[in-house]
Design an enzyme around this catalytic site. Sequence first.
Site, short mmCIF file in Angstrom:
data_model
loop_
_atom_site.label_atom_id
_atom_site.label_comp_id
_atom_site.label_asym_id
_atom_site.label_seq_id
_atom_site.Cartn_x
_atom_site.Cartn_y
_atom_site.Cartn_z
N CYS A 27 0.82 -1.22 0.00
CA CYS A 27 0.00 0.00 0.00
C CYS A 27 0.85 1.27 0.00
CB CYS A 27 -0.94 0.00 1.20
SG CYS A 27 -1.98 -1.45 1.27
N HIS A 42 -9.36 3.70 -1.00
CA HIS A 42 -7.98 3.20 -0.88
C HIS A 42 -7.66 2.25 -2.04
CE1 HIS A 42 -4.25 1.94 0.74
NE2 HIS A 42 -4.65 0.97 1.53
N1 COA Z 1 -16.54 1.83 4.49
C1 COA Z 1 -17.80 2.25 4.26
N2 COA Z 1 -18.71 1.56 3.56
C2 COA Z 1 -18.30 0.40 3.03
C3 COA Z 1 -16.99 -0.11 3.20
C4 COA Z 1 -16.11 0.66 3.97
N3 COA Z 1 -14.87 0.22 4.19
N4 COA Z 1 -16.87 -1.30 2.56
C5 COA Z 1 -18.07 -1.52 1.99
N5 COA Z 1 -18.91 -0.51 2.27
C6 COA Z 1 -20.33 -0.42 1.89
C7 COA Z 1 -20.56 -0.70 0.42
O1 COA Z 1 -20.55 0.49 -0.33
C8 COA Z 1 -21.91 -1.35 0.44
O2 COA Z 1 -22.90 -0.35 0.56
P1 COA Z 1 -24.31 -0.46 -0.22
O3 COA Z 1 -24.95 -1.71 0.33
O4 COA Z 1 -24.99 0.80 0.14
O5 COA Z 1 -23.94 -0.59 -1.66
C9 COA Z 1 -21.92 -2.13 1.74
O6 COA Z 1 -21.00 -1.45 2.60
C10 COA Z 1 -21.51 -3.60 1.59
O7 COA Z 1 -20.40 -3.62 0.73
P2 COA Z 1 -19.59 -4.93 0.40
O8 COA Z 1 -18.69 -4.62 -0.76
O9 COA Z 1 -20.52 -6.08 0.29
O10 COA Z 1 -18.70 -5.10 1.70
P3 COA Z 1 -17.81 -6.31 2.05
O11 COA Z 1 -18.34 -6.89 3.31
O12 COA Z 1 -17.59 -7.23 0.88
O13 COA Z 1 -16.39 -5.61 2.32
C11 COA Z 1 -14.75 -4.92 3.88
C12 COA Z 1 -16.22 -4.79 3.44
C13 COA Z 1 -14.56 -3.99 5.08
C14 COA Z 1 -14.43 -6.35 4.28
C15 COA Z 1 -13.84 -4.48 2.68
O14 COA Z 1 -14.12 -3.15 2.36
C16 COA Z 1 -12.38 -4.63 3.02
O15 COA Z 1 -11.80 -5.70 2.91
N6 COA Z 1 -11.72 -3.54 3.47
C17 COA Z 1 -10.31 -3.59 3.84
C18 COA Z 1 -9.43 -3.37 2.65
C19 COA Z 1 -8.00 -3.59 3.00
O16 COA Z 1 -7.64 -4.50 3.74
N7 COA Z 1 -7.10 -2.78 2.44
C20 COA Z 1 -5.69 -2.89 2.68
C21 COA Z 1 -5.36 -2.28 3.97
S1 COA Z 1 -3.77 -2.71 4.57
#
Ligand code: COA
Length: 385
Positions: free
Chosen positions: A83, A333
């Site tokens: 990242c 991100h």
């Molecule tokens: N913040 C705010 N809203 C979020 C979000 C976040 N991080 N992630 C997803 N959403 C929202 C989506 O827009 C969606 O909204 P909607 O229903 O209105 O369309 C809803 O939440 C569900 O989204 P979805 O894509 O199904 O979520 P998910 O459960 O598959 O993924 C996480 C959520 C947190 C697991 C995913 O965003 C993730 O893995 N984040 C971490 C990324 C990471 O590790 N980056 C590297 C860092 S070192």
Amino acid sequence: MRDVAVIGIGMSKWGECWQHSLRDLFVSAALQAIDDCGVSRLDSMYVGCMAPGLFNGQEHIGPLLADYLGVTPIPAVRVESACASGGLAFRQAYMEVAAGFSDIVLAAGVEKMTDVDGEAATYALGTAADQEYESFQGITFPGLYALIARSYMQKYGLTVEDLAAVAVKNHSHGLKNPRAQFQRAITVEEVLQSSLVADPLHLLDCSPITDGAAAVILCPLRKAMKLSKHKPVKVIGSGHATDTIALHARKQLEFFYSSAKAAEKAFQMAEVTPQQIDVVEVHDCFTIAEICALESIGLFEPGQAGKAAAQGITHLGGKLPVNVSGGLKSKGHPVGATGIAQIIEIVEQLRGTAGERQVANAKIGLTHNMGGTAASTVVHILEAC
Ligand code: COA
């Protein structure tokens, strides 16, 4: 070594960009940066991108992107440090201009993460952790940061409400940023009621999966006035450092050693103190990361940043505004692009063109971009001319 300035900035749309490919996103950002300063040539380019092979089935993206931008045969290098790829691409471009090898260099970052489903995206991101000691045991990045959060909570008495306050702040900043992926206010209650991803981190403690690109153009400071219509922004400090990838090998989890060393080098080079920083973009991939980063780079004493968001200290208008762009949490991100977007926010702040997000009298700004659980960190300090 020559003084170096940032003279052009550009960002593609960020979010779920189904209709745009990796190369479309990159070219959109790069053309905006070129247009922003009006240069008629590039001497070379560096592009931060973490995992195009896993996300898009495409490697060898240096020449691919140079070709699509129409600038071959200039040298074009992909830079990878998880990242922190964007921040490191910026540092490579900075060093090339400072060393006198090239005059006009593009530093960009791009990631197209939604070409794969959530499980594959989690796998791709997880390759930046230690495979044998961490990923093969089933832990993901939310899990690793949850361990860090637990360690901090135990040591300093942090609460889940304090963590949530970081997300609430960054979403409130993102509301003022037309480029942010999420432009909606959230409350502490909403954060705590969102799905538990890895205890104590909820969905709204996490940065999202994002498509996007960002690009900036650097040149020698003495040419900046001639080349650009904007007030140049000078790069006064640059630091890069590494640490163990695996968390188990560290003496403490909640202090990021690579961030501390990178910041120390950047502050030494810039000849400024942490007290002189007016505006900061730190790598809040999870709410706990913002807290640990602020302490590790010396902007807060250990144990003191945990309640800073809840107390309003790090809000726009507070004593030290942090992540006024919305941060990774709200702006999004796209991992390889994040470090460059942080530079763009600081350049806008120092130009005085950040609109509703403008930090009053911002003269010196800092960016902190880290890879994985801070196994690598890049810190830059920039100053308004
Ligand atoms: N913040 C705010 N809203 C979020 C979000 C976040 N991080 N992630 C997803 N959403 C929202 C989506 O827009 C969606 O909204 P909607 O229903 O209105 O369309 C809803 O939440 C569900 O989204 P979805 O894509 O199904 O979520 P998910 O459960 O598959 O993924 C996480 C959520 C947190 C697991 C995913 O965003 C993730 O893995 N984040 C971490 C990324 C990471 O590790 N980056 C590297 C860092 S070192």
